[in-house]
Design a protein around this motif. Sequence first.
Motif, short mmCIF file in Angstrom:
data_model
loop_
_atom_site.label_atom_id
_atom_site.label_comp_id
_atom_site.label_asym_id
_atom_site.label_seq_id
_atom_site.Cartn_x
_atom_site.Cartn_y
_atom_site.Cartn_z
N HIS A 152 0.88 -1.17 0.00
CA HIS A 152 0.00 0.00 0.00
C HIS A 152 0.91 1.22 0.00
CE1 HIS A 152 -3.85 -2.00 0.79
NE2 HIS A 152 -3.12 -2.87 1.44
N ALA A 153 0.81 2.05 -1.03
CA ALA A 153 1.61 3.28 -1.13
C ALA A 153 0.67 4.46 -1.03
CB ALA A 153 2.38 3.30 -2.44
N THR A 154 1.05 5.47 -0.24
CA THR A 154 0.20 6.63 0.00
C THR A 154 1.02 7.90 -0.13
OG1 THR A 154 -1.12 5.33 1.55
CG2 THR A 154 -1.35 7.73 1.66
N ASN A 155 0.43 8.92 -0.75
CA ASN A 155 1.04 10.24 -0.83
C ASN A 155 0.85 10.89 0.54
OD1 ASN A 155 1.29 13.09 -1.11
ND2 ASN A 155 0.98 12.91 -3.30
N PRO A 156 1.93 11.26 1.24
CA PRO A 156 1.79 11.81 2.59
C PRO A 156 1.14 13.19 2.63
CG PRO A 156 4.05 11.95 1.89
CD PRO A 156 3.33 11.17 0.84
N LEU A 157 1.05 13.87 1.50
CA LEU A 157 0.41 15.17 1.49
C LEU A 157 -1.10 15.09 1.28
CD1 LEU A 157 2.94 17.38 -0.47
CD2 LEU A 157 2.61 17.18 1.99
N HIS A 158 -1.57 13.93 0.87
CA HIS A 158 -3.01 13.77 0.68
C HIS A 158 -3.34 12.29 0.84
CE1 HIS A 158 -7.06 14.21 -0.68
NE2 HIS A 158 -6.88 15.47 -0.93
N GLY A 159 -3.83 11.93 2.01
CA GLY A 159 -4.08 10.54 2.36
C GLY A 159 -5.05 9.80 1.46
N LEU A 160 -5.82 10.54 0.65
CA LEU A 160 -6.74 9.87 -0.27
C LEU A 160 -6.03 9.36 -1.52
CD1 LEU A 160 -9.86 12.20 0.01
CD2 LEU A 160 -9.43 10.02 1.17
#
Length: 148
Positions: free
Chosen positions: A30-38
Amino acid sequence: MDATDLHSLAGHLREYDLQVVALEPEMRLHATNPLHGLLTKEIVAANGHYVTSFKYEIGEQGHEKECAQRIAQLLAAPTSVHQGAAATPRSWTPVTDAAGWCDWHEGPSRTAVLIDVVGEDSGPAAPRYACAPCREQRGLRPDDGGQS
């Protein structure tokens, strides 16, 4: 995908400052952009290829660096291209002030502005900030300090 491939892909994704959770028993990332959790992607391996949970093919196993770059682009992670060289990761600028936080998507933001102040009558005042995408999606307007 074996555990080595999983860790290799996870390492390349972290170079783009993405938050990565590797679920080894299920062989998923699971990879997530830390500036926008969506902005998040689940990556699995199928028939020698990396694919998203929506079956969008990212690339072939054995090409983890290129796959990480594609995933970073899908998640709007910043990259910079040096003339004559491949894309290399660029770090996020840490957010340290309250205006750098969006109270609507509950994450950091470089476009957050004051929307309102709550709790003035019932307790300590708490300012609430919203980023540009949340303002647009929800029709929020910046606080004018009672001037309108």
